[in-house]
Design an enzyme around this catalytic site. Structure first.
Site, PDB file in Angstrom:
ATOM      1  N   HIS A 128     105.107  72.114 114.688  1.00 45.42           N
ATOM      2  CA  HIS A 128     106.261  71.295 114.324  1.00 45.42           C
ATOM      3  C   HIS A 128     107.473  71.683 115.168  1.00 45.42           C
ATOM      4  O   HIS A 128     107.786  72.864 115.312  1.00 45.42           O
ATOM      5  CB  HIS A 128     106.618  71.469 112.842  1.00 45.42           C
ATOM      6  CG  HIS A 128     105.538  71.005 111.914  1.00 45.42           C
ATOM      7  ND1 HIS A 128     104.399  71.733 111.681  1.00 45.42           N
ATOM      8  CD2 HIS A 128     105.430  69.866 111.158  1.00 45.42           C
ATOM      9  CE1 HIS A 128     103.632  71.080 110.813  1.00 45.42           C
ATOM     10  NE2 HIS A 128     104.232  69.946 110.490  1.00 45.42           N
TER      11      HIS A 128
ATOM     12  N   ARG B 100     104.920  56.471 112.837  1.00 50.58           N
ATOM     13  CA  ARG B 100     104.163  56.511 111.580  1.00 50.58           C
ATOM     14  C   ARG B 100     103.514  55.156 111.278  1.00 50.58           C
ATOM     15  O   ARG B 100     102.529  55.094 110.546  1.00 50.58           O
ATOM     16  CB  ARG B 100     105.087  56.932 110.439  1.00 50.58           C
ATOM     17  CG  ARG B 100     105.728  58.311 110.687  1.00 50.58           C
ATOM     18  CD  ARG B 100     106.675  58.704 109.573  1.00 50.58           C
ATOM     19  NE  ARG B 100     107.293  60.002 109.819  1.00 50.58           N
ATOM     20  CZ  ARG B 100     106.714  61.171 109.561  1.00 50.58           C
ATOM     21  NH1 ARG B 100     105.500  61.208 109.064  1.00 50.58           N
ATOM     22  NH2 ARG B 100     107.347  62.299 109.810  1.00 50.58           N
TER      23      ARG B 100
ATOM     24  N   SER C 256     117.439  45.597 107.600  1.00 49.34           N
ATOM     25  CA  SER C 256     116.971  44.251 107.920  1.00 49.34           C
ATOM     26  C   SER C 256     115.745  43.848 107.100  1.00 49.34           C
ATOM     27  O   SER C 256     114.843  44.658 106.864  1.00 49.34           O
ATOM     28  CB  SER C 256     116.638  44.154 109.409  1.00 49.34           C
ATOM     29  OG  SER C 256     116.082  42.889 109.708  1.00 49.34           O
TER      30      SER C 256
ATOM     31  N   ASN D 138     119.415  36.948 121.477  1.00 45.74           N
ATOM     32  CA  ASN D 138     118.906  37.534 120.226  1.00 45.74           C
ATOM     33  C   ASN D 138     117.370  37.542 120.182  1.00 45.74           C
ATOM     34  O   ASN D 138     116.788  37.984 119.203  1.00 45.74           O
ATOM     35  CB  ASN D 138     119.469  36.820 119.000  1.00 45.74           C
ATOM     36  CG  ASN D 138     118.699  35.552 118.654  1.00 45.74           C
ATOM     37  OD1 ASN D 138     118.258  34.826 119.539  1.00 45.74           O
ATOM     38  ND2 ASN D 138     118.545  35.275 117.370  1.00 45.74           N
TER      39      ASN D 138
ATOM     40  N   ASP E 192     120.214  32.273 117.310  1.00 47.39           N
ATOM     41  CA  ASP E 192     121.329  32.311 116.354  1.00 47.39           C
ATOM     42  C   ASP E 192     122.054  30.974 116.359  1.00 47.39           C
ATOM     43  O   ASP E 192     122.475  30.449 115.317  1.00 47.39           O
ATOM     44  CB  ASP E 192     122.333  33.409 116.729  1.00 47.39           C
ATOM     45  CG  ASP E 192     121.832  34.806 116.405  1.00 47.39           C
ATOM     46  OD1 ASP E 192     120.956  34.932 115.533  1.00 47.39           O
ATOM     47  OD2 ASP E 192     122.312  35.764 117.030  1.00 47.39           O
TER      48      ASP E 192
ATOM     49  N   GLY F 178     128.287  39.045 119.578  1.00 48.34           N
ATOM     50  CA  GLY F 178     127.253  38.128 120.038  1.00 48.34           C
ATOM     51  C   GLY F 178     127.060  36.943 119.127  1.00 48.34           C
ATOM     52  O   GLY F 178     126.988  35.792 119.577  1.00 48.34           O
TER      53      GLY F 178
ATOM     54  N   ARG G 140     139.830  40.511 122.150  1.00 48.10           N
ATOM     55  CA  ARG G 140     138.441  40.076 122.083  1.00 48.10           C
ATOM     56  C   ARG G 140     138.364  38.643 121.546  1.00 48.10           C
ATOM     57  O   ARG G 140     137.571  37.825 122.019  1.00 48.10           O
ATOM     58  CB  ARG G 140     137.662  41.034 121.170  1.00 48.10           C
ATOM     59  CG  ARG G 140     136.199  40.749 121.027  1.00 48.10           C
ATOM     60  CD  ARG G 140     135.464  40.935 122.318  1.00 48.10           C
ATOM     61  NE  ARG G 140     134.020  40.852 122.103  1.00 48.10           N
ATOM     62  CZ  ARG G 140     133.148  40.572 123.051  1.00 48.10           C
ATOM     63  NH1 ARG G 140     133.566  40.351 124.284  1.00 48.10           N
ATOM     64  NH2 ARG G 140     131.861  40.530 122.779  1.00 48.10           N
TER      65      ARG G 140
ATOM     66  N   MET H 271     128.527  43.395 104.047  1.00 47.24           N
ATOM     67  CA  MET H 271     127.093  43.666 104.024  1.00 47.24           C
ATOM     68  C   MET H 271     126.800  44.878 103.151  1.00 47.24           C
ATOM     69  O   MET H 271     127.603  45.798 103.043  1.00 47.24           O
ATOM     70  CB  MET H 271     126.579  43.942 105.457  1.00 47.24           C
ATOM     71  CG  MET H 271     125.070  44.131 105.557  1.00 47.24           C
ATOM     72  SD  MET H 271     124.542  44.751 107.189  1.00 47.24           S
ATOM     73  CE  MET H 271     125.076  43.435 108.256  1.00 47.24           C
TER      74      MET H 271
ATOM     75  N   TYR I 140     122.979  38.230 104.836  1.00 50.32           N
ATOM     76  CA  TYR I 140     122.021  37.797 103.813  1.00 50.32           C
ATOM     77  C   TYR I 140     121.624  38.925 102.875  1.00 50.32           C
ATOM     78  O   TYR I 140     120.742  38.762 102.043  1.00 50.32           O
ATOM     79  CB  TYR I 140     120.775  37.187 104.461  1.00 50.32           C
ATOM     80  CG  TYR I 140     120.009  38.095 105.395  1.00 50.32           C
ATOM     81  CD1 TYR I 140     119.080  39.000 104.906  1.00 50.32           C
ATOM     82  CD2 TYR I 140     120.220  38.036 106.764  1.00 50.32           C
ATOM     83  CE1 TYR I 140     118.375  39.829 105.760  1.00 50.32           C
ATOM     84  CE2 TYR I 140     119.517  38.859 107.623  1.00 50.32           C
ATOM     85  CZ  TYR I 140     118.596  39.750 107.119  1.00 50.32           C
ATOM     86  OH  TYR I 140     117.907  40.577 107.970  1.00 50.32           O
TER      87      TYR I 140
END
Length: 516
Positions: free
Chosen positions: A124, A192, A249, A319, A336, A373, A398, A435, A461
């Site tokens: 390890h 994994r 997500s 995306n 998107d 984006g 921006r 979020m 969402y």
């Protein structure tokens, strides 16, 4: 071995807890249970091992990990060795011993080793993942020490570290050397999930969050139900979401459920990526067939693609990335734009009670919150549909940059609090404000300003109903959920990934369940 085994670590503080955990592991679909003796609060070798091994419900891997190798045992090695020998004599299928003391253990059990127990010699590294050459040399050392199964667990500082572990797994499989090769930490999560594709002997899944025996272990539900690890193999095509963060997500749940329903040999995994260009260069094989791109990589992605769809180029953000089959080149798209704009248009049609409206955004004021984006995608999309675009962002420079791109107006978020939009205006939040877990935040707290909008869209969402949407509803606005954008842009990605029409009804049904 026909497939990678799934092992549940038993980390209860008492023998009774571990026996209960083993029963749960069996119900969960585990192939093996790892008995972590070092987790027991009080351990009496013979009575405890007899209780744990007699009439056991699953094959067992017995581990007695010392603190110096990441475990909890702080006592004498001879006591550890005696307990592991006893476990072997009682029929344990596997025993794990650290490479550092492997020779001492072999000397201790000399002449007493049962033939039916496989020895796992483990190494390890909780700091980093060595080079491919160093990993290969370590495999050779573990083999030479007399291991039946090689186990190497390292820490992934970067997700590209995992690619080296995959290379070593493939090499061991070709040489028929049984190997457990895993990378710990969040950036090592894919090791994994994807080990069955690269020939890993075994992977670990916990009964629930909080019962991990090493950092980065997924739950059994994730392994078996979301990622379908028992169905993965060498020919499985890998897709995934590139972002930072990605753990929140719901895309893996949606895409994997669709793959399962359609019987596709494919899996969709989360890629926690720091350096996008390095990731794409590292995972360049055709096995990694396509990627969804989320924050903060959407704009960088456009510079990493060999070809970019004209709409994505005008937006300045990608995306979705696919690999062209003819030459392996990366091609960038933006779903998107279509996902969000079409959802908002349908929201307006519903408001007007006229589903036949050809261009519901024409002439409307369209206020976009956020200049990243996704914000740029909506601004460009709304401009193409004839809307008058306003861009609001935390930093004015921006906002002005995106507003100039579409011939619109720029505001700061502070300005937005006092901005009174024209009748019929649309508000679209593309930031992460609100979020999960920060569900009490909102990008627009002024109820007076919020009441100016007829339609309010939130790209978030999770949660399905954000504070912004809840307060907009109180002001009488028609709501368009991020869940609808989520499913529509996912449909576009599915079609780009597979070359087949998206099963719209199926994806919407799964998405609605996923984002409740």
């Amino acid at each position: 071995m026909e497939r990678t085994l799934v092992c549940v670590p038993l980390v209860g503080k008492s023998v009774g807890e571990m026996r209960s955990e083993m029963s749960s592991a069996l119900d969960a679909g585990a192939d093996v249970a790892e008995i972590r003796l070092d987790h027991l609060a009080r351990f009496e070798p013979r009575p405890d091992l007899e209780l744990l091994l007699k009439n056991r419900l699953l094959p067992v891997l017995v581990t007695f990990r010392p603190k110096w190798e990441g475990g909890q045992y702080e006592g004498d090695d001879s006591k550890r060795f005696a307990a592991l020998l006893l476990a072997m004599e009682l029929g344990a299928e596997y025993v794990d011993i650290e490479l550092q003391v492997a020779q001492e253990f072999l000397d201790f059990i000399s002449g007493k080793r049962p033939a039916n127990t496989k020895l796992i010699f483990s190494s390890h590294n909780y700091q980093f993942t060595p080079s491919t050459e160093e990993l290969g040399s370590l495999v050779a050392r573990i083999q030479a020490a007399g291991a039946d199964i090689v186990k190497i667990a390292t820490y992934a500082v970067d997700i590209c570290d995992v690619a080296r572990m995959f290379q070593v797994l493939v090499h061991c499989q070709e040489r028929q050397v049984p190997m457990i090769g895993l990378c710990m930490g969040e950036r090592g999560f894919i090791s994994r999930l994807l080990c069955p594709k690269f020939g890993g002997y075994l992977t670990f899944g916990t009964l629930s969050a909080g019962k991990e025996s090493a950092p980065g272990q997924p739950t059994m539900t994730e392994l078996l139900d979301v990622y379908r690890i028992k169905q993965l193999g060498p020919d499985t095509r890998v897709y995934g979401l590139i972002g930072k963060p990605v753990s929140h997500s719901k895309s893996p749940i949606l895409h994997n459920a669709v793959f399962k329903s359609l019987g596709l040999d494919a899996v969709y995994v989360p890629f926690l990526v720091d350096d996008l260009a390095n990731f794409l260069n590292t995972y360049s094989s055709p096995d990694f067939a396509g990627f969804s791109i989320t924050m903060p990589h959407k704009e960088t992605a456009i510079t990493c693609c060999h070809d970019v769809d004209p709409i994505a180029k005008s937006i300045g953000a990608v995306n979705t990335i696919t690999k062209r089959q003819t030459d392996g080149k990366l091609v960038g798209y933006n779903t998107d734009y279509t996902g969000a704009i079409s959802a908002i248009e349908d929201g307006i049609r519903g408001l007007e009670g006229n589903g036949e409206t050809v261009n519901p955004l024409g002439g409307r004021v369209f206020v976009v919150i956020g200049a990243g984006g996704a914000g740029k995608a909506l601004a460009v999309g709304a401009k193409h549909k004839g809307a008058k675009v306003v861009v609001a962002n935390r930093t004015y420079d921006r906002a002005r940059e995106v507003a100039e791109l579409v011939g619109g107006q720029a505001l700061t978020l502070a300005d937005l609090e006092n901005y009174q939009a024209a009748e019929g205006a649309v508000l679209a939040n593309t930031t992460s404000v609100g979020m999960y877990p920060n569900i009490h935040d909102t990008p627009l707290s002024s109820k007076k300003a919020l009441s100016s909008y007829s339609v309010v869209f939130d790209a978030i969402y999770n949660p399905k109903v954000t504070r912004l949407m809840r307060e907009a509803a109180e002001c009488g606005a028609t709501l368009v959920s991020g869940s609808e954008m989520f499913v529509r842009q996912a449909m576009g990605q599915f079609e780009l990934f597979t070359g087949s029409p998206a099963p719209a009804d199926l994806m919407r049904d799964i998405a609605m369940k996923t984002t409740r």
